[in-house]
Design a protein around this motif. Sequence first.
Motif, PDB file in Angstrom:
ATOM      1  N   ALA A   3       0.844  -1.188   0.000  1.00  0.00           N
ATOM      2  CA  ALA A   3       0.000   0.000   0.000  1.00  0.00           C
ATOM      3  C   ALA A   3       0.880   1.240   0.000  1.00  0.00           C
ATOM      4  O   ALA A   3       1.936   1.265   0.617  1.00  0.00           O
ATOM      5  CB  ALA A   3      -0.901   0.003   1.229  1.00  0.00           C
ATOM      6  N   SER A   4       0.446   2.304  -0.717  1.00  0.00           N
ATOM      7  CA  SER A   4       1.272   3.509  -0.786  1.00  0.00           C
ATOM      8  C   SER A   4       0.412   4.737  -1.009  1.00  0.00           C
ATOM      9  O   SER A   4      -0.750   4.661  -1.400  1.00  0.00           O
ATOM     10  CB  SER A   4       2.292   3.383  -1.923  1.00  0.00           C
ATOM     11  N   HIS A   5       1.024   5.920  -0.751  1.00  0.00           N
ATOM     12  CA  HIS A   5       0.322   7.181  -0.980  1.00  0.00           C
ATOM     13  C   HIS A   5       0.109   7.427  -2.467  1.00  0.00           C
ATOM     14  O   HIS A   5      -0.784   8.164  -2.864  1.00  0.00           O
ATOM     15  CB  HIS A   5       1.126   8.337  -0.377  1.00  0.00           C
ATOM     16  N   THR A   6       0.955   6.808  -3.314  1.00  0.00           N
ATOM     17  CA  THR A   6       0.818   6.978  -4.754  1.00  0.00           C
ATOM     18  C   THR A   6      -0.541   6.485  -5.224  1.00  0.00           C
ATOM     19  O   THR A   6      -1.161   7.076  -6.110  1.00  0.00           O
ATOM     20  CB  THR A   6       1.931   6.207  -5.488  1.00  0.00           C
ATOM     21  N   GLN A   7      -1.037   5.402  -4.627  1.00  0.00           N
ATOM     22  CA  GLN A   7      -2.330   4.858  -5.016  1.00  0.00           C
ATOM     23  C   GLN A   7      -3.442   5.857  -4.730  1.00  0.00           C
ATOM     24  O   GLN A   7      -4.388   5.986  -5.507  1.00  0.00           O
ATOM     25  CB  GLN A   7      -2.592   3.543  -4.264  1.00  0.00           C
ATOM     26  N   LYS A   8      -3.323   6.602  -3.630  1.00  0.00           N
ATOM     27  CA  LYS A   8      -4.340   7.616  -3.304  1.00  0.00           C
ATOM     28  C   LYS A   8      -4.367   8.709  -4.366  1.00  0.00           C
ATOM     29  O   LYS A   8      -5.420   9.243  -4.710  1.00  0.00           O
ATOM     30  CB  LYS A   8      -4.045   8.208  -1.930  1.00  0.00           C
ATOM     31  N   VAL A  48       4.337  -0.639 -11.210  1.00  0.00           N
ATOM     32  CA  VAL A  48       5.306   0.068 -10.386  1.00  0.00           C
ATOM     33  C   VAL A  48       5.856  -0.915  -9.358  1.00  0.00           C
ATOM     34  O   VAL A  48       5.093  -1.562  -8.637  1.00  0.00           O
ATOM     35  CB  VAL A  48       4.669   1.270  -9.658  1.00  0.00           C
ATOM     36  N   ARG A  49       7.182  -1.027  -9.323  1.00  0.00           N
ATOM     37  CA  ARG A  49       7.811  -1.929  -8.359  1.00  0.00           C
ATOM     38  C   ARG A  49       8.925  -1.198  -7.616  1.00  0.00           C
ATOM     39  O   ARG A  49       9.628  -0.382  -8.210  1.00  0.00           O
ATOM     40  CB  ARG A  49       8.386  -3.169  -9.056  1.00  0.00           C
ATOM     41  N   PHE A  50       9.064  -1.507  -6.331  1.00  0.00           N
ATOM     42  CA  PHE A  50      10.138  -0.956  -5.502  1.00  0.00           C
ATOM     43  C   PHE A  50      11.094  -2.085  -5.128  1.00  0.00           C
ATOM     44  O   PHE A  50      10.652  -3.182  -4.776  1.00  0.00           O
ATOM     45  CB  PHE A  50       9.576  -0.352  -4.206  1.00  0.00           C
ATOM     46  N   ARG A  51      12.396  -1.807  -5.221  1.00  0.00           N
ATOM     47  CA  ARG A  51      13.383  -2.772  -4.732  1.00  0.00           C
ATOM     48  C   ARG A  51      13.735  -2.416  -3.294  1.00  0.00           C
ATOM     49  O   ARG A  51      14.330  -1.371  -3.023  1.00  0.00           O
ATOM     50  CB  ARG A  51      14.643  -2.774  -5.601  1.00  0.00           C
ATOM     51  N   ILE A  52      13.350  -3.277  -2.371  1.00  0.00           N
ATOM     52  CA  ILE A  52      13.577  -3.061  -0.943  1.00  0.00           C
ATOM     53  C   ILE A  52      14.464  -4.179  -0.413  1.00  0.00           C
ATOM     54  O   ILE A  52      14.121  -5.357  -0.542  1.00  0.00           O
ATOM     55  CB  ILE A  52      12.240  -3.017  -0.170  1.00  0.00           C
ATOM     56  N   ASP A  53      15.594  -3.812   0.158  1.00  0.00           N
ATOM     57  CA  ASP A  53      16.556  -4.799   0.678  1.00  0.00           C
ATOM     58  C   ASP A  53      16.917  -5.830  -0.385  1.00  0.00           C
ATOM     59  O   ASP A  53      17.042  -7.022  -0.119  1.00  0.00           O
ATOM     60  CB  ASP A  53      16.010  -5.498   1.927  1.00  0.00           C
ATOM     61  N   GLY A  54      17.057  -5.371  -1.621  1.00  0.00           N
ATOM     62  CA  GLY A  54      17.493  -6.244  -2.704  1.00  0.00           C
ATOM     63  C   GLY A  54      16.396  -7.033  -3.384  1.00  0.00           C
ATOM     64  O   GLY A  54      16.667  -7.754  -4.355  1.00  0.00           O
ATOM     65  N   VAL A  55      15.143  -6.933  -2.919  1.00  0.00           N
ATOM     66  CA  VAL A  55      14.031  -7.718  -3.474  1.00  0.00           C
ATOM     67  C   VAL A  55      12.993  -6.773  -4.066  1.00  0.00           C
ATOM     68  O   VAL A  55      12.645  -5.757  -3.454  1.00  0.00           O
ATOM     69  CB  VAL A  55      13.378  -8.599  -2.388  1.00  0.00           C
ATOM     70  N   LEU A  56      12.483  -7.095  -5.258  1.00  0.00           N
ATOM     71  CA  LEU A  56      11.466  -6.267  -5.907  1.00  0.00           C
ATOM     72  C   LEU A  56      10.071  -6.605  -5.389  1.00  0.00           C
ATOM     73  O   LEU A  56       9.697  -7.779  -5.286  1.00  0.00           O
ATOM     74  CB  LEU A  56      11.503  -6.468  -7.423  1.00  0.00           C
ATOM     75  N   TYR A  57       9.296  -5.557  -5.062  1.00  0.00           N
ATOM     76  CA  TYR A  57       7.911  -5.716  -4.595  1.00  0.00           C
ATOM     77  C   TYR A  57       6.989  -4.900  -5.485  1.00  0.00           C
ATOM     78  O   TYR A  57       7.292  -3.749  -5.836  1.00  0.00           O
ATOM     79  CB  TYR A  57       7.770  -5.221  -3.153  1.00  0.00           C
ATOM     80  N   ASP A  58       5.831  -5.482  -5.856  1.00  0.00           N
ATOM     81  CA  ASP A  58       4.803  -4.719  -6.564  1.00  0.00           C
ATOM     82  C   ASP A  58       4.196  -3.702  -5.607  1.00  0.00           C
ATOM     83  O   ASP A  58       3.894  -4.021  -4.451  1.00  0.00           O
ATOM     84  CB  ASP A  58       3.706  -5.643  -7.076  1.00  0.00           C
ATOM     85  N   THR A  59       4.009  -2.475  -6.088  1.00  0.00           N
ATOM     86  CA  THR A  59       3.350  -1.463  -5.258  1.00  0.00           C
ATOM     87  C   THR A  59       1.968  -1.135  -5.818  1.00  0.00           C
ATOM     88  O   THR A  59       0.974  -1.277  -5.147  1.00  0.00           O
ATOM     89  CB  THR A  59       4.198  -0.180  -5.160  1.00  0.00           C
ATOM     90  N   ASN A  60       1.919  -0.694  -7.054  1.00  0.00           N
ATOM     91  CA  ASN A  60       0.633  -0.409  -7.685  1.00  0.00           C
ATOM     92  C   ASN A  60       0.826  -0.393  -9.198  1.00  0.00           C
ATOM     93  O   ASN A  60       1.906  -0.710  -9.693  1.00  0.00           O
ATOM     94  CB  ASN A  60       0.035   0.924  -7.184  1.00  0.00           C
ATOM     95  N   SER A  61      -0.199  -0.011  -9.909  1.00  0.00           N
ATOM     96  CA  SER A  61      -0.108   0.110 -11.366  1.00  0.00           C
ATOM     97  C   SER A  61      -1.007   1.261 -11.797  1.00  0.00           C
ATOM     98  O   SER A  61      -1.891   1.684 -11.057  1.00  0.00           O
ATOM     99  CB  SER A  61      -0.529  -1.193 -12.044  1.00  0.00           C
TER     100      SER A  61
END
Length: 406
Positions: A3-8, A48-61
């Motif tokens: 979940a992220s503020h970008t989705q809002k 949209v994906r974020f790499r956190i601690d070396g791992v890619l996570y889906d955030t939104n689209s």
Amino acid sequence: MIASHTQKELEQGPQLSIIKFVGCLLEDAYHLRASDIHLDPEDEEVKVRFRIDGVLYDTNSFNRTMYSEVLSRIKIIAHLRTDEHQAPQDGRFRYFLQKDGRPIDVRVSIVPTFYEENAVMRLLVDQAEEFSLKSLGFSEDNQKKILRAIQKPHGMILATGPTGSGKTTTLYTLIKILNTRRASIITIEDPVEYSIRGINQIQANPKAGLTFANGLRSILRQDPNIIMVGEIRDSETAGIAVNTALTGHLLLSTLHTNDAITTLPRLIDMKIEPYLIVSTVNVAIGQRLVRKICPDCKEERKITPAEAKSLAEVFPTGINPTQSQIFYAGKGCENCVESGYRGRIGVHEVLQVDANIREAVLRKANADEIRKIAVKQGMTTMFEDGLQKAKAGVTTIEEVLRLLHE
């Protein structure tokens, strides 16, 4: 999905501000401790994906109809051509966080793909001032070896490992320790990751003829005490680096090898004479990054005798297969994106080039023989260092085992 503020922002529909949307992407990435933002166009939407601690996570689209405006915004602030869509482009810009005004340098890479241009933004949060050898994960014994090596007036300090293993951060930390008004420090990098006050940093530019090799030649005419070369990529750079270390300069650089031991045979492969290698290399640092257990959801995990037996085959001196042993793991919580991990730390091995190692290199011994000599003299391998961190509850045994497959 995170979940992220970008989705809002996306939910505002026609009232969506592209400038604010890109800002929210950067704010979300920073607060989630992401190192990279990936914008991947597909048939009808952009992931949209974020790499956190070396791992890619889906955030939104979001819908592809607005992607061209998002790309244009990124290109404008990164000083790239907005009318170029068929060639790769690289740029960077500085973004100031809304909450405290802290600056973040962002490196941008845009490449044309099947659907549309793909954009990746790397967040360069300047933490070099906050790091120390201890916080990077170096053991007390390894810290002593490195500190002794950098106090020598000449020679080479080499950090080795694959891309993304923290080599540059290690070198920046050493530069911070060495940075005094009595020393002239010059670096040549590609790219310059962080700006450090009191140090002359040169951006390599192969198109203009400013390669690592040519830049290193020019640096020598600038009366430096300490030189950092971003990477030794070829025989020419290696030869100049060795000669630089021989003529009374301390040189720090990185090399792409699997571990500290293979650094020495690798230099021989790059046409460096063995006697020059043993005369210049002070230490070789092999490293990888492992994820740290989230402190907010950390819990004990006992491994069974069967698991211990399997682990004993990998770590014959570190696991007792006859008894259950306690390790740790993260359960997963909102503070670690339900992953059980938060942050990363290095696992290391530090090869000190002493008389026995010199003798082995001079007779062109292979890496296995050099490793046996180094371990016999007390060198802790990366896997042993990782196991010690797993036993101490810093990381998980699964993260350490992952190193075997890299």
